[in-house]
Design an enzyme around this catalytic site. Sequence first.
Site, PDB file in Angstrom:
ATOM      1  N   LEU A 258     -16.782 105.839  40.932  1.00 32.24           N
ATOM      2  CA  LEU A 258     -17.068 104.405  40.812  1.00 32.24           C
ATOM      3  C   LEU A 258     -18.133 104.077  41.857  1.00 32.24           C
ATOM      4  O   LEU A 258     -18.059 104.558  42.988  1.00 32.24           O
ATOM      5  CB  LEU A 258     -15.817 103.569  41.107  1.00 32.24           C
ATOM      6  CG  LEU A 258     -14.791 103.358  40.004  1.00 32.24           C
ATOM      7  CD1 LEU A 258     -13.608 102.563  40.550  1.00 32.24           C
ATOM      8  CD2 LEU A 258     -15.394 102.625  38.808  1.00 32.24           C
ATOM      9  N   ASP A 259     -19.103 103.236  41.497  1.00 33.30           N
ATOM     10  CA  ASP A 259     -20.079 102.776  42.488  1.00 33.30           C
ATOM     11  C   ASP A 259     -19.342 102.107  43.642  1.00 33.30           C
ATOM     12  O   ASP A 259     -18.264 101.523  43.438  1.00 33.30           O
ATOM     13  CB  ASP A 259     -21.036 101.750  41.856  1.00 33.30           C
ATOM     14  CG  ASP A 259     -22.023 102.410  40.881  1.00 33.30           C
ATOM     15  OD1 ASP A 259     -22.314 103.602  41.062  1.00 33.30           O
ATOM     16  OD2 ASP A 259     -22.501 101.713  39.964  1.00 33.30           O
ATOM     17  N   PRO A 260     -19.919 102.147  44.855  1.00 35.47           N
ATOM     18  CA  PRO A 260     -19.237 101.539  46.016  1.00 35.47           C
ATOM     19  C   PRO A 260     -18.797 100.091  45.790  1.00 35.47           C
ATOM     20  O   PRO A 260     -17.705  99.709  46.210  1.00 35.47           O
ATOM     21  CB  PRO A 260     -20.290 101.633  47.119  1.00 35.47           C
ATOM     22  CG  PRO A 260     -21.076 102.853  46.779  1.00 35.47           C
ATOM     23  CD  PRO A 260     -21.141 102.871  45.267  1.00 35.47           C
TER      24      PRO A 260
END
Length: 300
Positions: A45-47
Amino acid sequence: MGRRKGRDISGWLVVDKPAGISSNAVVNKVRWALNAKKAGHAGTLDPEATGVLAVAVGEATKTVPYITDALKAYVFDVRLGQATNTDDQEGEVISESDLRPSDDDIRAALPQFIGDIMQIPPKFSAVKIDGERAYKLARDDEEFEIAARPLFVESLVMLGRPDADHVTLEMVCGKGGYVRSIARDLGDALGCFGHVRQLRRVWSGPFEAKDGITMEQVDALAKDPALDAHLVPLETGLADLPELTCTPEGAAKLRNGNPGMVIASDVEYGDEAWASYQGKAVAVGRYKAGELHPSRVFNQ
């Protein structure tokens, strides 16, 4: 030498990831908190994204590919009227439009993103271009193209329209889908540009965000047997594959990496399946004529 110390503990810890932390940081924290020898995650997941990050511990890391390949669901807000260089709100605005599509325009544009589609990943992504990560080239202002890749989208529906500038969507898709690309391409299709404002993965294969543990809980229960109680069995990661049971002799052979006798019900010759003995996964492999030919063996 180089052998990581830690407990031989196996299973899945389903984390409801908060915004502002990388997927790898979550994995490292979980491994430390459980004092586990090894850990990995099924699908980054993106940050800034939140929601399900399924962390595999110990032998469960061998089941990661099955979760990575499973369908996943995302709920996200698209900011209409602006494109950014990262296709999310972290980037800088590179194009703007005063046009705002109607709800009907948006609904009419969604079907082109459903089914087997070709998708170009964002420039700020971990896709490799000639051995370099795309985001590194993008940060260095290099000119480059990313090839489109196939993506299966099972559904894409409009959940709401908070205001003229935003639309909330839910997408269920297969492996390797970029929500940021959907937001970018939908904005382009509507002639108004678009980027992702917020993004949440609500489920990933058999794992649901609402069942996830928070990072605060992971911190609070670190090195405490109470954290072990939150582990989901390794077998959950094999939910999409048929289960076969093996005989005691079959289990012994499979554990040594050899074909073993299984009791099959509804599998065909050559199907991928997993074998259990007394409820525990022994191996994953191909079913052939009464035996499972193992490709991965679990040491539980």
